[in-house]
Design a protein around this motif. Structure first.
Motif, mmCIF file in Angstrom:
data_model
loop_
_atom_site.group_PDB
_atom_site.id
_atom_site.type_symbol
_atom_site.label_atom_id
_atom_site.label_comp_id
_atom_site.label_asym_id
_atom_site.label_seq_id
_atom_site.Cartn_x
_atom_site.Cartn_y
_atom_site.Cartn_z
ATOM 1 N N GLY A 14 0.333 13.321 17.277
ATOM 2 C CA GLY A 14 -0.141 14.355 18.521
ATOM 3 C C GLY A 14 0.611 14.149 19.582
ATOM 4 O O GLY A 14 0.799 15.011 20.404
ATOM 5 N N ARG A 15 0.716 12.845 20.172
ATOM 6 C CA ARG A 15 1.589 12.560 21.253
ATOM 7 C C ARG A 15 2.769 13.035 21.451
ATOM 8 O O ARG A 15 3.064 13.873 22.225
ATOM 9 C CB ARG A 15 1.633 11.089 21.651
ATOM 10 C CG ARG A 15 2.136 10.752 23.021
ATOM 11 C CD ARG A 15 2.641 9.204 23.067
ATOM 12 N NE ARG A 15 3.255 8.490 21.907
ATOM 13 C CZ ARG A 15 4.721 8.726 21.951
ATOM 14 N NH1 ARG A 15 5.377 9.397 22.799
ATOM 15 N NH2 ARG A 15 5.361 8.174 20.935
ATOM 16 N N GLN A 16 3.561 13.107 20.205
ATOM 17 C CA GLN A 16 4.865 13.789 20.083
ATOM 18 C C GLN A 16 5.006 15.341 20.332
ATOM 19 O O GLN A 16 5.746 15.744 20.906
ATOM 20 C CB GLN A 16 5.743 13.151 19.001
ATOM 21 C CG GLN A 16 5.948 11.556 18.901
ATOM 22 C CD GLN A 16 6.228 11.182 17.525
ATOM 23 O OE1 GLN A 16 6.046 11.616 16.677
ATOM 24 N NE2 GLN A 16 7.214 9.878 17.639
ATOM 25 N N ALA A 17 3.824 15.758 19.633
ATOM 26 C CA ALA A 17 3.895 17.466 19.668
ATOM 27 C C ALA A 17 3.644 17.662 21.274
ATOM 28 O O ALA A 17 4.189 18.560 21.636
ATOM 29 C CB ALA A 17 2.827 17.692 18.706
ATOM 30 N N ALA A 18 2.827 17.208 21.851
ATOM 31 C CA ALA A 18 2.422 17.287 23.256
ATOM 32 C C ALA A 18 3.548 16.947 24.333
ATOM 33 O O ALA A 18 3.809 17.645 24.986
ATOM 34 C CB ALA A 18 1.187 16.347 23.642
ATOM 35 N N GLU A 19 4.483 16.090 23.784
ATOM 36 C CA GLU A 19 5.459 15.785 24.701
ATOM 37 C C GLU A 19 6.594 17.010 24.556
ATOM 38 O O GLU A 19 7.332 17.353 25.486
ATOM 39 C CB GLU A 19 6.251 14.279 24.310
ATOM 40 C CG GLU A 19 5.428 13.256 24.912
ATOM 41 C CD GLU A 19 5.683 11.905 24.112
ATOM 42 O OE1 GLU A 19 5.420 10.832 24.978
ATOM 43 O OE2 GLU A 19 6.791 12.109 23.345
ATOM 44 N N ILE A 41 -2.427 18.595 9.991
ATOM 45 C CA ILE A 41 -2.935 17.056 10.070
ATOM 46 C C ILE A 41 -3.342 16.729 8.850
ATOM 47 O O ILE A 41 -4.036 17.572 7.920
ATOM 48 C CB ILE A 41 -4.209 17.075 11.022
ATOM 49 C CG1 ILE A 41 -3.708 17.525 12.467
ATOM 50 C CG2 ILE A 41 -4.787 15.716 10.990
ATOM 51 C CD1 ILE A 41 -4.687 17.667 13.452
ATOM 52 N N VAL A 42 -2.831 15.381 8.100
ATOM 53 C CA VAL A 42 -3.071 15.073 6.791
ATOM 54 C C VAL A 42 -4.483 14.832 6.681
ATOM 55 O O VAL A 42 -5.362 14.258 7.825
ATOM 56 C CB VAL A 42 -2.176 13.801 6.477
ATOM 57 C CG1 VAL A 42 -0.818 14.327 6.500
ATOM 58 C CG2 VAL A 42 -2.612 12.781 7.405
ATOM 59 N N PRO A 43 -5.245 15.104 5.629
ATOM 60 C CA PRO A 43 -6.675 14.939 5.371
ATOM 61 C C PRO A 43 -7.267 13.408 5.764
ATOM 62 O O PRO A 43 -8.354 13.350 6.307
ATOM 63 C CB PRO A 43 -6.880 15.295 4.166
ATOM 64 C CG PRO A 43 -5.874 16.207 3.658
ATOM 65 C CD PRO A 43 -4.538 15.758 4.217
ATOM 66 N N TRP A 44 -6.277 12.668 5.653
ATOM 67 C CA TRP A 44 -7.054 11.048 5.919
ATOM 68 C C TRP A 44 -6.726 10.902 7.367
ATOM 69 O O TRP A 44 -7.437 9.768 7.707
ATOM 70 C CB TRP A 44 -6.237 10.148 4.996
ATOM 71 C CG TRP A 44 -4.773 10.035 5.272
ATOM 72 C CD1 TRP A 44 -4.143 9.604 6.302
ATOM 73 C CD2 TRP A 44 -3.787 10.360 4.498
ATOM 74 N NE1 TRP A 44 -2.796 9.624 5.963
ATOM 75 C CE2 TRP A 44 -2.347 10.118 4.815
ATOM 76 C CE3 TRP A 44 -3.712 10.917 2.912
ATOM 77 C CZ2 TRP A 44 -1.396 10.430 4.300
ATOM 78 C CZ3 TRP A 44 -2.553 11.316 2.243
ATOM 79 C CH2 TRP A 44 -1.476 10.870 2.999
ATOM 80 N N ALA A 45 -6.261 11.577 8.166
ATOM 81 C CA ALA A 45 -5.890 11.222 9.465
ATOM 82 C C ALA A 45 -7.034 11.485 10.406
ATOM 83 O O ALA A 45 -8.055 12.160 9.968
ATOM 84 C CB ALA A 45 -5.001 12.138 10.026
ATOM 85 N N ASP A 46 -7.330 10.895 11.509
ATOM 86 C CA ASP A 46 -8.295 11.050 12.568
ATOM 87 C C ASP A 46 -8.041 12.072 13.357
ATOM 88 O O ASP A 46 -7.248 12.208 14.327
ATOM 89 C CB ASP A 46 -8.554 9.610 13.351
ATOM 90 C CG ASP A 46 -9.708 9.890 14.253
ATOM 91 O OD1 ASP A 46 -10.254 10.964 14.896
ATOM 92 O OD2 ASP A 46 -10.183 8.642 14.326
ATOM 93 N N ARG A 47 -8.548 13.591 13.279
ATOM 94 C CA ARG A 47 -8.438 14.551 14.048
ATOM 95 C C ARG A 47 -8.522 14.383 15.444
ATOM 96 O O ARG A 47 -7.683 14.866 16.321
ATOM 97 C CB ARG A 47 -9.217 15.931 13.535
ATOM 98 C CG ARG A 47 -8.609 16.139 12.028
ATOM 99 C CD ARG A 47 -9.671 17.214 11.230
ATOM 100 N NE ARG A 47 -9.563 18.376 12.113
ATOM 101 C CZ ARG A 47 -8.899 19.263 12.054
ATOM 102 N NH1 ARG A 47 -7.884 19.285 11.348
ATOM 103 N NH2 ARG A 47 -9.141 20.475 12.835
ATOM 104 N N GLU A 48 -9.829 13.799 15.689
ATOM 105 C CA GLU A 48 -10.049 13.729 17.111
ATOM 106 C C GLU A 48 -9.157 12.753 17.835
ATOM 107 O O GLU A 48 -8.793 12.761 19.159
ATOM 108 C CB GLU A 48 -11.593 13.137 17.423
ATOM 109 C CG GLU A 48 -12.567 14.158 16.690
ATOM 110 C CD GLU A 48 -12.379 15.517 17.563
ATOM 111 O OE1 GLU A 48 -11.974 15.613 18.810
ATOM 112 O OE2 GLU A 48 -12.314 16.620 16.805
#
Length: 256
Positions: free
Chosen positions: A204-209, A224-231
């Motif tokens: 998420g950080r890299q996409a924002a950068e 977003i992979v299903p096991w990742a923390d979306r928030e």
């Protein structure tokens, strides 16, 4: 230009979403960017798949192209299609080896290979440096960094521009892909971590950068992979990019 999220789950379908697939509409023309597992079913909630004017594939991992096999069955065997699919072949803009890969997907058994030449209902067009025009859409492919040959797409129509990263790790080409776009539809497979493998996916950080460096006006996070923390992914993206940022969801529609 209207964007509909057919699926946004990374790597495989999740409990709430098919894999990656996106429908773009402008002036009565409809194109799809990727058709991962489950997206053809989702598409039918919005349009008849025979209404598609072209399909673009960023790369040939199953979570981005698996439903091509289902689309081939539909176009070949529908008993009452709205038009003759052999007279109006669907343009498929994809990596150069797509015809062979899709033939194997459609007919994996050697005894079926006589049926595996799909050029009767599809027009295969290898991805190239030149933009592709489909109605009001102009689509420019930009190579990105992934485990296999992979491209992002820069899509212009109605005076608006959307950039779609496909699957990619951090690379300089992303700034070119997303430069001054109205919407950056970016993969953000996982939350940032120090030992992330290179040339695979974005956090998420890299996409924002990328969005910040490219001066994108809006950031939509997907894959977003299903096991990742979306928030957690959303929070780190918002900390790095001060423009509008959100997680997409299956069946959501956005005006670009």
């Amino acid at each position: 230009m209207k964007l509909t999220i057919l699926g946004c789950s990374g790597s495989f379908p999740g409990p709430d979403s098919p894999s990656s697939g996106y429908l773009l509409e402008s002036g009565g023309t409809r194109i799809a960017l990727d058709l991962g597992n489950g997206t053809l079913g989702a598409m039918q909630r919005f349009i008849d798949p025979f209404q598609l004017d072209a399909v673009f594939f960023s790369h040939l991992h199953p979570d981005h192209c698996a439903d091509f096999g289902a689309l081939a069955v539909l176009r070949r065997y529908h008993p009452n299609p709205p038009h003759d699919p052999t007279a109006r072949r669907l343009p498929v803009i994809a990596p150069e080896n797509a015809p062979e890969r899709f033939a194997a997907l459609y007919a994996p058994d050697a005894t079926e290979r006589a049926e595996a030449d799909l050029s009767d209902v599809f027009e295969f067009i290898p991805i190239a440096a030149e933009p592709v025009r489909v109605g009001p859409f102009e689509v420019q492919a930009v190579p990105v960094a992934h485990l296999c040959a992979s491209w992002g797409f820069r899509v212009a129509a109605e005076g608006k521009v959307l950039a779609y990263t496909g699957d990619t790790g951090p690379c300089s080409q992303l700034t070119e892909l997303a430069a001054d776009v109205d919407v950056l539809l970016s993969e953000a497979s996982w939350a940032d971590f120090p030992d992330a493998p290179e040339g695979v996916h974005l956090s998420g950080r890299q996409a924002a950068e990328v969005a910040k460096a490219a001066r994108a006006r809006r950031l939509l996070l997907t894959h977003i992979v299903p096991w990742a923390d979306r928030e957690e992914i959303l929070a780190e993206a918002k900390a790095a990019f001060d423009g509008p940022t959100e997680l997409v969801a299956a069946d959501r529609t956005y005006d670009v």
